[in-house]
Scaffold this motif. Structure first.
Motif, mmCIF file in Angstrom:
data_model
loop_
_atom_site.group_PDB
_atom_site.id
_atom_site.type_symbol
_atom_site.label_atom_id
_atom_site.label_comp_id
_atom_site.label_asym_id
_atom_site.label_seq_id
_atom_site.Cartn_x
_atom_site.Cartn_y
_atom_site.Cartn_z
ATOM 1 N N THR A 318 0.818 -1.211 0.000
ATOM 2 C CA THR A 318 0.000 0.000 0.000
ATOM 3 C C THR A 318 0.852 1.261 0.000
ATOM 4 O O THR A 318 0.485 2.263 -0.606
ATOM 5 N N GLY A 343 -5.765 -4.012 5.404
ATOM 6 C CA GLY A 343 -6.221 -2.643 5.226
ATOM 7 C C GLY A 343 -5.667 -1.958 4.001
ATOM 8 O O GLY A 343 -4.939 -2.539 3.184
ATOM 9 N N LEU A 344 -6.011 -0.674 3.876
ATOM 10 C CA LEU A 344 -5.613 0.141 2.733
ATOM 11 C C LEU A 344 -4.355 0.948 2.993
ATOM 12 O O LEU A 344 -3.789 1.545 2.078
ATOM 13 N N GLU A 346 -1.566 3.516 3.446
ATOM 14 C CA GLU A 346 -1.413 4.888 2.979
ATOM 15 C C GLU A 346 -2.312 5.218 1.788
ATOM 16 O O GLU A 346 -2.487 6.398 1.447
ATOM 17 N N CYS A 347 -2.877 4.195 1.150
ATOM 18 C CA CYS A 347 -3.804 4.442 0.044
ATOM 19 C C CYS A 347 -5.095 5.109 0.531
ATOM 20 O O CYS A 347 -5.789 5.773 -0.255
ATOM 21 N N GLU A 348 -5.414 4.919 1.799
ATOM 22 C CA GLU A 348 -6.638 5.471 2.382
ATOM 23 C C GLU A 348 -6.739 6.972 2.125
ATOM 24 O O GLU A 348 -7.804 7.494 1.781
ATOM 25 N N LEU A 351 -7.953 8.207 -1.642
ATOM 26 C CA LEU A 351 -9.161 7.700 -2.293
ATOM 27 C C LEU A 351 -9.938 8.790 -3.017
ATOM 28 O O LEU A 351 -10.743 8.490 -3.905
ATOM 29 N N LEU A 370 -13.548 -3.170 1.947
ATOM 30 C CA LEU A 370 -13.004 -1.932 2.504
ATOM 31 C C LEU A 370 -13.424 -0.702 1.697
ATOM 32 O O LEU A 370 -13.575 0.387 2.249
ATOM 33 N N LEU A 371 -13.613 -0.871 0.386
ATOM 34 C CA LEU A 371 -13.929 0.249 -0.494
ATOM 35 C C LEU A 371 -15.425 0.480 -0.670
ATOM 36 O O LEU A 371 -15.831 1.557 -1.105
ATOM 37 N N ARG A 374 -17.524 3.794 -0.458
ATOM 38 C CA ARG A 374 -16.600 4.931 -0.526
ATOM 39 C C ARG A 374 -16.283 5.290 -1.968
ATOM 40 O O ARG A 374 -16.168 6.467 -2.319
#
Length: 430
Positions: A318, A343-344, A346-348, A351, A370-371, A374
């Protein structure tokens, strides 16, 4: 090839006869060493019949051996070769350590060693390109390009640029880099360090510990790294985004192969490293402008009906994929594979750049969950289905980005094969 009289008449065992293993055996034999070789594959052992001893080092009496050379892929924390060699007091080393031992016998030169979790390949290739553009004799090796011992020695004044993974550093004890570069450290490869991030971090930092006190040590945003004829950090500012007024060095818009904030950071370190070995601002600027980038790392493959297709298959975690997301807007993001962390990550935070997501591979369902809610998300399972769906949905001005944030091994041999498949699928859209 690179050899050393220091190896003559000494005994070595080489475990693994892939590319770097074969190059190591040839260099040792050329230097007059006594070599024991082994590979589980009979066809890999066959070329050495009659040229050197063949046998498994795990079953050998290693008394008197100068070293056991293994590939970086051998996990020292679990493989029995390490305790076996230790019982004889024999070091387990890699080809980079042999190169370090050979250095006193090479024409006067410098070594730039580059490590970090992400950005190593780009920064290594960029430093090499800047040096080559400036007319400096140079080559790159380590975790990139040809095995270092297979290459011809550089003439006097040459610069060896080495990409060094933590695995390679673990097998190295005497590499005194004239310039050592640490790009970043984020959790990755922790299976090799029994889940202990501090052990992984300590492995990276050993590149500095091997250096002489008067050699260059470059770390992110360390203002002490420059002799300061100009302020390299001013190119982007300490937030990695703020551009300074254009000078001879230029700014990131002038460097088409180095877009995105992560490449801004890579460029900063490459500028510092090449300044440290004596290049001028004008020489560095020429290399920055003409660098074209690496395959599978934010590689722009095509623009079809106004839609850009970008291959970032080397985004295998990520932290590596987040900068690619930050570099574009209106992204159709293809992600998934064999996850390295939950989890995502640092991509979180990126988005907002994603218009839609298409998940593939083993981690696909987890990423989709997770996505969900969103960004629009479609579970595609395979890359071909993901490309088809993304291409159908994308509009002019959008970007279809393969940046999986995962390893490839659930569906592909390596990230290169995954990227090549993506390239083939994009070609099929034309």
């Amino acid at each position: 090839m690179i050899t050393s009289p220091a190896w003559k008449d000494k005994k070595y065992a080489v475990l693994g006869l892939a590319r770097s293993g074969r190059a190591t055996v040839e260099a040792l034999l050329a230097a007059g060493a006594d070599v024991l070789v082994w590979d589980d594959r009979e066809e890999a052992r066959e070329p050495y019949n009659g040229r050197c001893a063949i046998g498994d080092p795990l079953e050998a009496d290693l008394t008197g051996y100068a070293g056991v050379i293994v590939s970086p892929g051998v996990p020292l924390n679990t493989h029995p070769i390490k305790p076996h060699a230790d019982s004889f007091g024999v070091p387990v080393i890699g080809d980079i350590e042999l190169f370090a031992q050979a250095r006193p016998h090479l024409p006067p030169h410098k070594v730039v060693g580059i490590t970090g979790t992400n950005g190593k390949s780009t920064t290594t290739a960029l430093v090499h390109h800047i040096l080559k553009t400036a007319g400096v004799p140079t080559t790159m090796g380590g975790n990139i390009g040809l095995p270092i011992l297979e290459q011809e020695p550089l003439p006097e004044g040459g610069v060896y640029v080495l990409e060094l993974s933590s695995y390679q550093i673990d097998l190295t004890y005497s590499l005194d880099c004239d310039v050592a570069v640490l790009l970043n450290i984020t959790p990755d490869h922790l299976d090799r360090y029994d889940g202990d991030f501090e052990r992984y971090r300590a492995s990276k930092l050993r590149l500095f510990e091997m250096q002489s006190e008067d050699h260059w040590r470059l770390e992110p945003f360390d203002r002490l790294v420059m002799t300061d004829p100009w302020d390299v950090w001013g190119v982007f500012g300490e937030d990695g985004k703020t551009h300074r007024d254009a000078t001879v060095l230029g700014s990131q818009e002038d460097w088409p192969g180095l877009q995105g904030p992560h490449n801004g950071e890579n460029a900063q370190m490459a500028i510092a490293a090449t300044e440290a070995v004596g290049l001028s601002e004008e020489e560095i600027a020429s290399g920055l402008r003409t660098y074209s980038g690496l395959p599978h790392r934010m590689e722009r493959l095509a623009e079809i009906a106004g839609v850009a297709y970008v291959n970032d298959s080397k985004g295998t975690n990520t932290a590596a994929s987040a900068p690619a997301l930050a570099a574009f807007d209106k992204i159709h993001w293809i992600l998934g594979g064999l996850a390295k962390e939950p989890g995502l990550g640092e991509c979180e935070a990126e988005l907002g750049h994603v218009k839609a997501a298409y998940t593939i591979g083993k981690a696909g369902p987890d990423f989709a969950a997770l996505l969900e809610g969103r960004v629009p998300v479609e579970q595609c399972e395979t890359l071909d289905r993901a490309v088809t769906s993304a291409a159908a949905a994308a509009q002019a001005g959008d970007t279809v980005l393969l940046s999986p944030a995962c390893a490839s091994f659930d569906q592909y041999q390596d990230f290169e094969k995954r990227g090549e498949h993506f390239r083939e699928l994009v070609e099929g859209l034309k």
